[in-house]
Motif scaffolding. Structure first.
Motif, PDB file in Angstrom:
ATOM      1  N   LEU A  11     -42.020 -38.164  67.853  1.00  0.00           N
ATOM      2  CA  LEU A  11     -42.369 -37.327  69.029  1.00  0.00           C
ATOM      3  C   LEU A  11     -41.814 -38.123  70.297  1.00  0.00           C
ATOM      4  CD1 LEU A  11     -46.153 -36.957  67.980  1.00  0.00           C
ATOM      5  CD2 LEU A  11     -44.356 -35.083  68.223  1.00  0.00           C
ATOM      6  N   LYS A  12     -41.521 -39.494  70.065  1.00  0.00           N
ATOM      7  CA  LYS A  12     -41.204 -40.149  71.349  1.00  0.00           C
ATOM      8  C   LYS A  12     -39.926 -39.798  71.754  1.00  0.00           C
ATOM      9  CE  LYS A  12     -43.888 -44.529  70.604  1.00  0.00           C
ATOM     10  NZ  LYS A  12     -43.705 -45.713  70.244  1.00  0.00           N
ATOM     11  N   THR A  13     -39.049 -39.368  70.692  1.00  0.00           N
ATOM     12  CA  THR A  13     -37.334 -38.934  70.935  1.00  0.00           C
ATOM     13  C   THR A  13     -37.326 -37.426  71.425  1.00  0.00           C
ATOM     14  OG1 THR A  13     -37.244 -38.025  68.648  1.00  0.00           O
ATOM     15  CG2 THR A  13     -36.779 -40.282  68.693  1.00  0.00           C
ATOM     16  N   ILE A  14     -38.462 -36.691  71.475  1.00  0.00           N
ATOM     17  CA  ILE A  14     -38.449 -35.409  72.049  1.00  0.00           C
ATOM     18  C   ILE A  14     -38.006 -35.415  73.595  1.00  0.00           C
ATOM     19  CG2 ILE A  14     -39.324 -33.307  72.279  1.00  0.00           C
ATOM     20  CD1 ILE A  14     -40.621 -33.533  69.429  1.00  0.00           C
ATOM     21  N   PRO A  15     -39.047 -36.227  74.473  1.00  0.00           N
ATOM     22  CA  PRO A  15     -38.710 -36.165  75.772  1.00  0.00           C
ATOM     23  C   PRO A  15     -37.386 -36.551  76.241  1.00  0.00           C
ATOM     24  CG  PRO A  15     -40.796 -37.198  75.112  1.00  0.00           C
ATOM     25  CD  PRO A  15     -40.246 -36.963  73.854  1.00  0.00           C
ATOM     26  N   GLY A  16     -36.797 -37.344  75.288  1.00  0.00           N
ATOM     27  CA  GLY A  16     -35.258 -38.012  75.587  1.00  0.00           C
ATOM     28  C   GLY A  16     -34.430 -36.893  75.402  1.00  0.00           C
ATOM     29  N   LEU A  17     -34.441 -36.064  74.336  1.00  0.00           N
ATOM     30  CA  LEU A  17     -33.777 -35.108  74.267  1.00  0.00           C
ATOM     31  C   LEU A  17     -33.674 -33.957  75.194  1.00  0.00           C
ATOM     32  CD1 LEU A  17     -34.198 -34.856  70.281  1.00  0.00           C
ATOM     33  CD2 LEU A  17     -32.209 -35.525  71.436  1.00  0.00           C
ATOM     34  N   ILE A  19     -34.719 -34.456  78.284  1.00  0.00           N
ATOM     35  CA  ILE A  19     -34.060 -35.107  79.578  1.00  0.00           C
ATOM     36  C   ILE A  19     -32.517 -34.806  79.391  1.00  0.00           C
ATOM     37  CG2 ILE A  19     -33.512 -36.944  80.899  1.00  0.00           C
ATOM     38  CD1 ILE A  19     -36.287 -37.965  79.963  1.00  0.00           C
ATOM     39  N   SER A  20     -31.864 -35.082  78.343  1.00  0.00           N
ATOM     40  CA  SER A  20     -30.280 -34.906  78.224  1.00  0.00           C
ATOM     41  C   SER A  20     -30.062 -33.514  78.226  1.00  0.00           C
ATOM     42  CB  SER A  20     -30.102 -35.429  76.789  1.00  0.00           C
ATOM     43  OG  SER A  20     -29.935 -36.984  76.780  1.00  0.00           O
ATOM     44  N   ALA A  21     -30.908 -32.568  77.622  1.00  0.00           N
ATOM     45  CA  ALA A  21     -30.478 -31.043  77.717  1.00  0.00           C
ATOM     46  C   ALA A  21     -30.463 -30.742  79.255  1.00  0.00           C
ATOM     47  CB  ALA A  21     -31.545 -30.394  76.780  1.00  0.00           C
ATOM     48  N   PHE A  22     -31.539 -31.380  80.092  1.00  0.00           N
ATOM     49  CA  PHE A  22     -31.483 -30.945  81.522  1.00  0.00           C
ATOM     50  C   PHE A  22     -30.371 -31.279  82.097  1.00  0.00           C
ATOM     51  CE2 PHE A  22     -32.553 -32.297  85.664  1.00  0.00           C
ATOM     52  CZ  PHE A  22     -32.712 -30.928  86.169  1.00  0.00           C
ATOM     53  N   PHE A  23     -29.845 -32.537  81.955  1.00  0.00           N
ATOM     54  CA  PHE A  23     -28.924 -33.246  82.492  1.00  0.00           C
ATOM     55  C   PHE A  23     -27.547 -32.475  82.216  1.00  0.00           C
ATOM     56  CE2 PHE A  23     -31.507 -36.610  83.642  1.00  0.00           C
ATOM     57  CZ  PHE A  23     -31.181 -37.082  84.901  1.00  0.00           C
ATOM     58  N   LEU A  24     -27.389 -32.098  80.999  1.00  0.00           N
ATOM     59  CA  LEU A  24     -26.280 -31.322  80.649  1.00  0.00           C
ATOM     60  C   LEU A  24     -26.194 -30.008  81.214  1.00  0.00           C
ATOM     61  CD1 LEU A  24     -26.079 -32.317  76.743  1.00  0.00           C
ATOM     62  CD2 LEU A  24     -24.376 -33.110  78.512  1.00  0.00           C
ATOM     63  N   TYR A  26     -27.530 -29.269  84.081  1.00  0.00           N
ATOM     64  CA  TYR A  26     -27.448 -29.489  85.557  1.00  0.00           C
ATOM     65  C   TYR A  26     -25.868 -29.659  85.836  1.00  0.00           C
ATOM     66  CZ  TYR A  26     -28.123 -31.015  90.407  1.00  0.00           C
ATOM     67  OH  TYR A  26     -28.188 -31.155  91.451  1.00  0.00           O
ATOM     68  N   THR A  27     -25.186 -30.340  84.938  1.00  0.00           N
ATOM     69  CA  THR A  27     -23.731 -30.916  84.972  1.00  0.00           C
ATOM     70  C   THR A  27     -22.653 -29.829  84.727  1.00  0.00           C
ATOM     71  OG1 THR A  27     -24.442 -33.040  84.417  1.00  0.00           O
ATOM     72  CG2 THR A  27     -22.130 -32.701  84.315  1.00  0.00           C
ATOM     73  N   PHE A  28     -23.132 -29.171  83.892  1.00  0.00           N
ATOM     74  CA  PHE A  28     -22.128 -28.035  83.318  1.00  0.00           C
ATOM     75  C   PHE A  28     -22.199 -26.468  83.505  1.00  0.00           C
ATOM     76  CE2 PHE A  28     -21.448 -31.704  80.798  1.00  0.00           C
ATOM     77  CZ  PHE A  28     -20.126 -32.161  80.931  1.00  0.00           C
ATOM     78  N   HIS A  29     -23.366 -26.167  84.089  1.00  0.00           N
ATOM     79  CA  HIS A  29     -24.035 -24.737  84.168  1.00  0.00           C
ATOM     80  C   HIS A  29     -23.041 -23.849  84.960  1.00  0.00           C
ATOM     81  CE1 HIS A  29     -25.632 -26.032  87.918  1.00  0.00           C
ATOM     82  NE2 HIS A  29     -25.972 -24.835  88.226  1.00  0.00           N
ATOM     83  N   PRO A 267     -30.147 -40.808  72.449  1.00  0.00           N
ATOM     84  CA  PRO A 267     -29.179 -41.998  71.959  1.00  0.00           C
ATOM     85  C   PRO A 267     -27.445 -41.723  72.829  1.00  0.00           C
ATOM     86  CG  PRO A 267     -30.034 -41.198  70.016  1.00  0.00           C
ATOM     87  CD  PRO A 267     -30.559 -40.402  71.187  1.00  0.00           C
ATOM     88  N   GLY A 268     -27.065 -42.621  73.392  1.00  0.00           N
ATOM     89  CA  GLY A 268     -25.812 -42.714  73.928  1.00  0.00           C
ATOM     90  C   GLY A 268     -25.762 -42.068  75.117  1.00  0.00           C
ATOM     91  N   ALA A 269     -26.905 -41.923  75.925  1.00  0.00           N
ATOM     92  CA  ALA A 269     -27.337 -41.382  77.285  1.00  0.00           C
ATOM     93  C   ALA A 269     -26.645 -40.062  77.643  1.00  0.00           C
ATOM     94  CB  ALA A 269     -26.674 -42.639  78.445  1.00  0.00           C
ATOM     95  N   ILE A 270     -26.355 -39.114  76.695  1.00  0.00           N
ATOM     96  CA  ILE A 270     -25.802 -37.902  76.702  1.00  0.00           C
ATOM     97  C   ILE A 270     -26.515 -37.270  77.782  1.00  0.00           C
ATOM     98  CG2 ILE A 270     -25.291 -35.797  75.561  1.00  0.00           C
ATOM     99  CD1 ILE A 270     -25.014 -37.532  72.882  1.00  0.00           C
ATOM    100  N   GLY A 271     -25.790 -36.657  78.732  1.00  0.00           N
ATOM    101  CA  GLY A 271     -26.195 -36.058  79.928  1.00  0.00           C
ATOM    102  C   GLY A 271     -26.269 -36.999  81.320  1.00  0.00           C
ATOM    103  N   PRO A 272     -27.242 -37.731  81.101  1.00  0.00           N
ATOM    104  CA  PRO A 272     -27.035 -38.697  82.538  1.00  0.00           C
ATOM    105  C   PRO A 272     -25.713 -39.495  82.779  1.00  0.00           C
ATOM    106  CG  PRO A 272     -29.047 -39.115  81.332  1.00  0.00           C
ATOM    107  CD  PRO A 272     -28.418 -38.125  80.438  1.00  0.00           C
ATOM    108  N   PHE A 273     -24.968 -39.718  81.712  1.00  0.00           N
ATOM    109  CA  PHE A 273     -23.732 -40.349  81.760  1.00  0.00           C
ATOM    110  C   PHE A 273     -22.756 -39.304  82.339  1.00  0.00           C
ATOM    111  CE2 PHE A 273     -19.388 -41.662  80.595  1.00  0.00           C
ATOM    112  CZ  PHE A 273     -19.385 -42.868  80.282  1.00  0.00           C
TER     113      PHE A 273
END
Length: 339
Positions: A11-17, A19-24, A26-29, A267-273
């Motif tokens: 459950l703790k990993t779901i918010p991180g995923l 967040i990564s989806a949002f950043f991706l 926002y970066t590529f839309h 993992p790997g900061a996918i999205g924010p990076f």
């Protein structure tokens, strides 16, 4: 780990995923697909720079960590080999597994291989993170000028000054600080959070105290060289792909992108990076599309190279020692969190 703990960790990993989806998004839309297809090696000779500085950066990380760790009677060559294997394995695990499991594996799973207690390993991990963050903040403050508001520049400068003073005190006066720190925390109200903070500070002081002033300053110098190599990976990749940016872009990108790992995400900061790299390059002359595609390309390279090298090292070692226990079972035996 119990089934309940596994469920909580999932459950703790779901918010991180998310967040990564949002950043991706926002970066590529708004980036057309043909921009990704147009990615080309304009100056192929710079591939050597990307490869060479990647090898140099992670070799130096292994050297630095081997100097932090006590040798316990091993020869220098054997000590370096074990430390390099454990470090690269943990970095690979951090890139593909949630909750910094790679660091937890480094501390607990490999403590017998390293011949020392988990608390000693944790102290070196804390010191390693402090050194890296200090150098990254220094690099960020030195290069952020054009994209920073006056308030952000002030916050960054204050952060750098505080971290510089704190790190200098830590490196130079670690042994003499241990008793005053213990007395300070003894006067504060008892609580689990303060206990943990005291524990981590004490571990960091122990790690630097074992090294002495000269050894600690050498680690700081090595950290600067490591991040210089990391910046040269970005610069080589920029030259390879023919981006039109000024000389500061690569250095801002490497500092901003790696500080983005502090944002809770996958993992790997996918999205924010990717967003950090895109923002850095756009503000130093590159187009929006070029910057976004470059951010994705350099991140894919960093993840594949480190994860691939660490994974190969991990598999070779397991085959050599005839370890057939599934990795997921080993992970289930780990503590739920760092001590």
């Amino acid at each position: 780990m119990s089934a309940a703990a596994n469920s909580r960790n999932l459950l703790k990993t779901i918010p991180g995923l998310l967040i990564s989806a949002f950043f991706l998004w926002y970066t590529f839309h708004n980036i057309p697909l043909n921009e990704f297809r147009a990615l080309r090696a304009v100056h192929p000779a710079w591939i050597l720079g990307v490869l060479g500085f990647t090898v140099a950066s992670y070799t130096l990380r292994c050297v630095r960590w081997s100097q932090m760790m006590p040798r316990n009677g091993r020869s220098l060559r054997a000590h370096f080999a074990v430390c390099a294997r454990v470090l690269m394995t943990s970095l690979a695990a951090n890139n593909i597994l949630p909750l910094r499991i790679g660091d937890i594996m480094r501390i607990f799973t490999y403590s017998d291989d390293l011949g020392t207690a988990p608390s000693v390993i944790l102290s070196t991990v804390i010191l390693e993170k402090l050194l890296d963050i200090f150098v990254l903040v220094l690099l960020f403050v030195s290069t952020v000028g054009r994209i920073a508001t006056p308030r952000l520049r002030l916050i960054a400068t204050i952060s750098l000054a505080v971290s510089a003073i704190g790190l200098l005190i830590l490196l130079v006066a670690a042994r003499s600080l241990q008793a005053p720190v213990q007395r300070l925390f003894a006067r504060l109200p008892a609580g689990p959070l303060l206990k943990k903070i005291e524990h981590w500070i004490t571990l960091a002081l122990d790690a630097t105290g074992r090294l002495g002033v000269a050894g600690s300053l050498l680690l700081l110098f090595q950290s600067v060289v490591i991040w210089t190599c990391e910046g040269m990976i970005f610069l080589s990749a920029i030259r390879l792909l023919g981006l039109s940016v000024d000389g500061i872009a690569a250095w801002l990108a490497v500092s901003f992108a790696n500080l983005s790992y502090l944002i809770p995400s996958s993992p790997g900061a996918i999205g924010p990076f990717e967003l950090a790299v895109k923002t850095s390059l756009v503000n130093h002359g590159a187009s929006m599309s070029q910057s976004a595609v470059f951010g994705l390309a350099i991140h894919v390279w960093m993840l594949l190279s480190v994860t691939g090298a660490g994974g190969i090292i991990f598999l070779i070692h397991r085959i050599r020692i005839h370890n057939h226990k599934p990795l997921l079972e080993e992970i289930e035996d780990l503590p739920a969190r760092l001590p």
